[in-house]
Scaffold this active site. Structure first.
Site, PDB file in Angstrom:
ATOM      1  N   ARG A   1       6.816  -1.335   2.513  1.00 41.67           N
ATOM      2  CA  ARG A   1       8.297  -1.456   1.988  1.00 41.67           C
ATOM      3  C   ARG A   1       9.117  -0.765   2.841  1.00 41.67           C
ATOM      4  NH1 ARG A   1       7.405  -5.673  -1.428  1.00 41.67           N
ATOM      5  NH2 ARG A   1       5.437  -5.474  -2.692  1.00 41.67           N
TER       6      ARG A   1
ATOM      7  N   HIS B   1       1.720  -2.715  -6.077  1.00 36.75           N
ATOM      8  CA  HIS B   1       0.995  -1.680  -5.586  1.00 36.75           C
ATOM      9  C   HIS B   1       0.135  -0.982  -6.674  1.00 36.75           C
ATOM     10  CE1 HIS B   1       2.864  -2.066  -1.668  1.00 36.75           C
ATOM     11  NE2 HIS B   1       3.966  -2.691  -2.397  1.00 36.75           N
TER      12      HIS B   1
ATOM     13  N   HIS C   1      -2.988   8.228   1.221  1.00 37.98           N
ATOM     14  CA  HIS C   1      -3.324   7.058   1.861  1.00 37.98           C
ATOM     15  C   HIS C   1      -2.732   5.751   1.281  1.00 37.98           C
ATOM     16  CE1 HIS C   1      -5.777   3.699   3.581  1.00 37.98           C
ATOM     17  NE2 HIS C   1      -6.126   3.545   2.305  1.00 37.98           N
TER      18      HIS C   1
ATOM     19  N   TRP D   1       7.384  -3.075  -6.713  1.00 40.53           N
ATOM     20  CA  TRP D   1       6.881  -1.697  -6.696  1.00 40.53           C
ATOM     21  C   TRP D   1       5.433  -1.729  -7.277  1.00 40.53           C
ATOM     22  CZ3 TRP D   1      10.564   2.675  -5.720  1.00 40.53           C
ATOM     23  CH2 TRP D   1       9.792   3.849  -5.599  1.00 40.53           C
TER      24      TRP D   1
ATOM     25  N   GLU E   1       5.597   4.159 -17.509  1.00 42.32           N
ATOM     26  CA  GLU E   1       7.096   3.777 -17.464  1.00 42.32           C
ATOM     27  C   GLU E   1       7.890   3.925 -18.855  1.00 42.32           C
ATOM     28  OE1 GLU E   1       7.772  -0.342 -16.534  1.00 42.32           O
ATOM     29  OE2 GLU E   1       9.978  -0.351 -16.558  1.00 42.32           O
TER      30      GLU E   1
ATOM     31  N   ALA F   1      11.133   0.406 -23.459  1.00 43.04           N
ATOM     32  CA  ALA F   1      12.331  -0.047 -24.406  1.00 43.04           C
ATOM     33  C   ALA F   1      12.117  -0.389 -25.510  1.00 43.04           C
ATOM     34  CB  ALA F   1      13.094  -1.139 -23.539  1.00 43.04           C
ATOM     35  N   ARG F   2      10.732  -0.385 -25.937  1.00 41.14           N
ATOM     36  CA  ARG F   2      10.584  -0.846 -27.551  1.00 41.14           C
ATOM     37  C   ARG F   2      10.851   0.638 -28.230  1.00 41.14           C
ATOM     38  NH1 ARG F   2       4.337  -2.566 -27.781  1.00 41.14           N
ATOM     39  NH2 ARG F   2       5.336  -3.121 -30.198  1.00 41.14           N
TER      40      ARG F   2
ATOM     41  N   HIS G   1       0.386   3.463   2.887  1.00 43.78           N
ATOM     42  CA  HIS G   1       0.243   1.868   2.933  1.00 43.78           C
ATOM     43  C   HIS G   1       1.413   1.196   2.358  1.00 43.78           C
ATOM     44  CE1 HIS G   1      -1.628  -1.912   2.693  1.00 43.78           C
ATOM     45  NE2 HIS G   1      -1.509  -2.171   1.487  1.00 43.78           N
TER      46      HIS G   1
HETATM   47  C1  FAD Z   1       7.401  -8.301   2.317  1.00 40.32           C
HETATM   48  C2  FAD Z   1       6.523  -8.601   1.155  1.00 40.32           C
HETATM   49  C3  FAD Z   1       6.678  -9.789   0.606  1.00 40.32           C
HETATM   50  C4  FAD Z   1       5.808  -9.971  -0.528  1.00 40.32           C
HETATM   51  N1  FAD Z   1       6.048 -11.583  -1.085  1.00 40.32           N
HETATM   52  C5  FAD Z   1       5.272 -11.492  -1.936  1.00 40.32           C
HETATM   53  C6  FAD Z   1       5.133 -12.722  -2.903  1.00 40.32           C
HETATM   54  O1  FAD Z   1       5.933 -13.557  -2.449  1.00 40.32           O
HETATM   55  N2  FAD Z   1       4.706 -13.290  -3.988  1.00 40.32           N
HETATM   56  C7  FAD Z   1       3.330 -12.156  -4.543  1.00 40.32           C
HETATM   57  O2  FAD Z   1       2.912 -12.460  -5.260  1.00 40.32           O
HETATM   58  N3  FAD Z   1       3.443 -10.965  -3.604  1.00 40.32           N
HETATM   59  C8  FAD Z   1       4.187 -10.506  -2.688  1.00 40.32           C
HETATM   60  N4  FAD Z   1       4.206  -9.411  -2.071  1.00 40.32           N
HETATM   61  C9  FAD Z   1       3.160  -8.468  -2.531  1.00 40.32           C
HETATM   62  C10 FAD Z   1       1.863  -8.325  -1.691  1.00 40.32           C
HETATM   63  O3  FAD Z   1       1.183  -9.466  -1.815  1.00 40.32           O
HETATM   64  C11 FAD Z   1       1.122  -7.201  -2.426  1.00 40.32           C
HETATM   65  O4  FAD Z   1       0.688  -7.635  -3.657  1.00 40.32           O
HETATM   66  C12 FAD Z   1       1.644  -6.001  -2.612  1.00 40.32           C
HETATM   67  O5  FAD Z   1       2.392  -5.614  -1.186  1.00 40.32           O
HETATM   68  C13 FAD Z   1       0.672  -4.768  -2.640  1.00 40.32           C
HETATM   69  O6  FAD Z   1       0.062  -4.836  -1.603  1.00 40.32           O
HETATM   70  P1  FAD Z   1      -1.527  -4.234  -1.542  1.00 40.32           P
HETATM   71  O7  FAD Z   1      -2.435  -5.165  -2.431  1.00 40.32           O
HETATM   72  O8  FAD Z   1      -2.032  -3.974  -0.330  1.00 40.32           O
HETATM   73  O9  FAD Z   1      -1.468  -2.724  -2.581  1.00 40.32           O
HETATM   74  P2  FAD Z   1      -2.364  -2.089  -3.403  1.00 40.32           P
HETATM   75  O10 FAD Z   1      -2.171  -2.765  -4.574  1.00 40.32           O
HETATM   76  O11 FAD Z   1      -1.750  -0.769  -3.627  1.00 40.32           O
HETATM   77  O12 FAD Z   1      -3.734  -1.924  -2.869  1.00 40.32           O
HETATM   78  C14 FAD Z   1      -4.013  -1.350  -1.679  1.00 40.32           C
HETATM   79  C15 FAD Z   1      -5.465  -1.735  -1.264  1.00 40.32           C
HETATM   80  O13 FAD Z   1      -6.244  -1.665  -2.075  1.00 40.32           O
HETATM   81  C16 FAD Z   1      -7.269  -2.662  -2.212  1.00 40.32           C
HETATM   82  N5  FAD Z   1      -7.303  -3.421  -3.451  1.00 40.32           N
HETATM   83  C17 FAD Z   1      -6.724  -3.151  -4.547  1.00 40.32           C
HETATM   84  N6  FAD Z   1      -6.796  -4.093  -5.478  1.00 40.32           N
HETATM   85  C18 FAD Z   1      -7.655  -4.685  -5.149  1.00 40.32           C
HETATM   86  C19 FAD Z   1      -8.501  -5.790  -5.538  1.00 40.32           C
HETATM   87  N7  FAD Z   1      -8.201  -6.122  -6.896  1.00 40.32           N
HETATM   88  N8  FAD Z   1      -9.439  -6.509  -4.835  1.00 40.32           N
HETATM   89  C20 FAD Z   1      -9.523  -6.107  -3.839  1.00 40.32           C
HETATM   90  N9  FAD Z   1      -8.871  -4.948  -3.050  1.00 40.32           N
HETATM   91  C21 FAD Z   1      -7.940  -4.466  -3.555  1.00 40.32           C
HETATM   92  C22 FAD Z   1      -6.547  -3.718  -1.085  1.00 40.32           C
HETATM   93  O14 FAD Z   1      -7.239  -3.356   0.131  1.00 40.32           O
HETATM   94  C23 FAD Z   1      -5.021  -3.333  -0.865  1.00 40.32           C
HETATM   95  O15 FAD Z   1      -4.501  -3.642   0.368  1.00 40.32           O
HETATM   96  C24 FAD Z   1       4.821  -9.341  -1.093  1.00 40.32           C
HETATM   97  C25 FAD Z   1       4.671  -7.875  -0.427  1.00 40.32           C
HETATM   98  C26 FAD Z   1       5.823  -7.523   0.623  1.00 40.32           C
HETATM   99  C27 FAD Z   1       5.666  -6.237   1.447  1.00 40.32           C
END
Ligand code: FAD
Length: 270
Positions: free
Chosen positions: A188, A83, A179, A80, A90, A93-94, A183
């Site tokens: 999820r 994202h 938004h 979770w 959160e 637990a400390r 996403h």
């Molecule tokens: C089915 C599934 C399998 C997955 N497997 C893995 C895995 O094996 N290993 C793993 O590590 N992760 C895994 N993930 C996590 C995935 O890589 C993303 O970290 C997670 O889904 C959060 O997505 P997000 O970065 O788009 O969302 P958010 O962090 O909410 O970001 C939303 C959007 O904001 C922008 N953004 C946010 N932060 C930045 C930044 N620092 N730089 C540039 N743009 C940014 C991007 O456009 C991003 O899409 C998995 C996710 C899913 C759904």
């Protein structure tokens, strides 16, 4: 169970604490960006929201915010919190002792490793699923026995908890704009996401649908139940339409071909 919360898994829940804005707030935000121009073509609220969703004009959806209280196992929370676009607090637990609450999967979820999907589980339940469920329970139970023993010795809480399992429940407050929340839900609620986080995503979705029904319908139509076609997909579909053999499309990888075949099946072309 906290009043108004939706139960998730064995001890978890999602509760909506607050919402700022509604479908109208999205429309109002969108209209201010075109004030002074001819807005008559998008004068109808539903049509405007659907247009914004279709064309990924996303900032008006950021005007609506949701705040939830969530109780979930730590392995779910770990996914979770990937994202990053939410505000989170959160429980610690400390500071406080963790109640003995851990997730034990239902027997029908104790399945074999999927063959086609490295990240997922198969449809087949394991033969000895009931015994394996007991194992999950016993292992977590004994970890909590050790935890409580260490606390009785007056060990610091921050150290006593370090061997608790990932199945331990924790709680957090999660605030997210619409938004970024959509996403999150697109990723999820998807069948590729782990079952346990999908349960929570479905619960969140119920609250979102009730708060912004027009946006939710647009999200279902243009995102959740839609599909993306790659350049290779389009080439292959053109060939199918023209009655040619699919084999002549050179997909970069077998995986992309498999993904195309999944889409073609969904479209009932094959
Ligand atoms: C089915 C599934 C399998 C997955 N497997 C893995 C895995 O094996 N290993 C793993 O590590 N992760 C895994 N993930 C996590 C995935 O890589 C993303 O970290 C997670 O889904 C959060 O997505 P997000 O970065 O788009 O969302 P958010 O962090 O909410 O970001 C939303 C959007 O904001 C922008 N953004 C946010 N932060 C930045 C930044 N620092 N730089 C540039 N743009 C940014 C991007 O456009 C991003 O899409 C998995 C996710 C899913 C759904």
């Amino acid at each position: 169970m906290i009043e108004g919360a939706v139960k998730c898994l064995d001890h978890g829940f999602v509760k909506l604490l607050d919402v700022m804005g509604d479908d109208k707030a999205i429309v109002d935000a969108a209209r201010i960006s075109v004030s002074g121009e001819n807005v008559k073509t998008v004068s109808e609220d539903t049509a405007l929201i659907r247009y914004l969703m279709r064309h990924r004009h996303t900032t008006p959806f950021e005007m609506v915010e949701f705040k939830f209280m969530v109780k979930a196992p730590i392995f779910v929370i770990r996914q979770w919190f990937r994202h990053r676009t939410a505000s989170v607090n959160e429980m610690s637990a400390r500071y406080s002792e963790l109640p003995e609450e851990y997730y034990v999967p239902e027997v029908n979820q104790i399945r074999l490793q999927a063959i086609g999907n490295n990240q997922g589980r198969d449809t087949a339940v394991m033969d000895d699923a009931a015994d394996l469920q007991d194992d999950f329970d016993n292992e977590s139970d004994s970890a909590f026995t050790e935890y409580q023993y260490r606390l009785k010795l007056c060990m610091s809480r921050e150290l006593a908890r370090i061997n608790l399992p990932l199945s331990t429940y924790s709680q957090f407050i999660w605030k997210q704009n619409l938004h970024n929340l959509l996403h999150f839900l697109a990723l999820r609620m998807d069948s590729h996401a782990q079952y346990e986080i999908r349960v929570f995503a479905d619960a969140l979705a119920g609250f979102v649908k009730a708060a912004v029904p027009i946006t939710w319908a647009a999200f279902e139509d243009y995102r959740l139940n839609a599909m993306t076609l790659t350049a290779h997909d389009i080439k292959a579909l053109k060939q199918i339409f023209n009655g040619q053999l699919l084999g002549s499309v050179d997909f970069p990888t077998k995986r992309e071909l498999d993904e195309f075949l999944e889409k073609a099946k969904k479209l009932e072309f094959i």
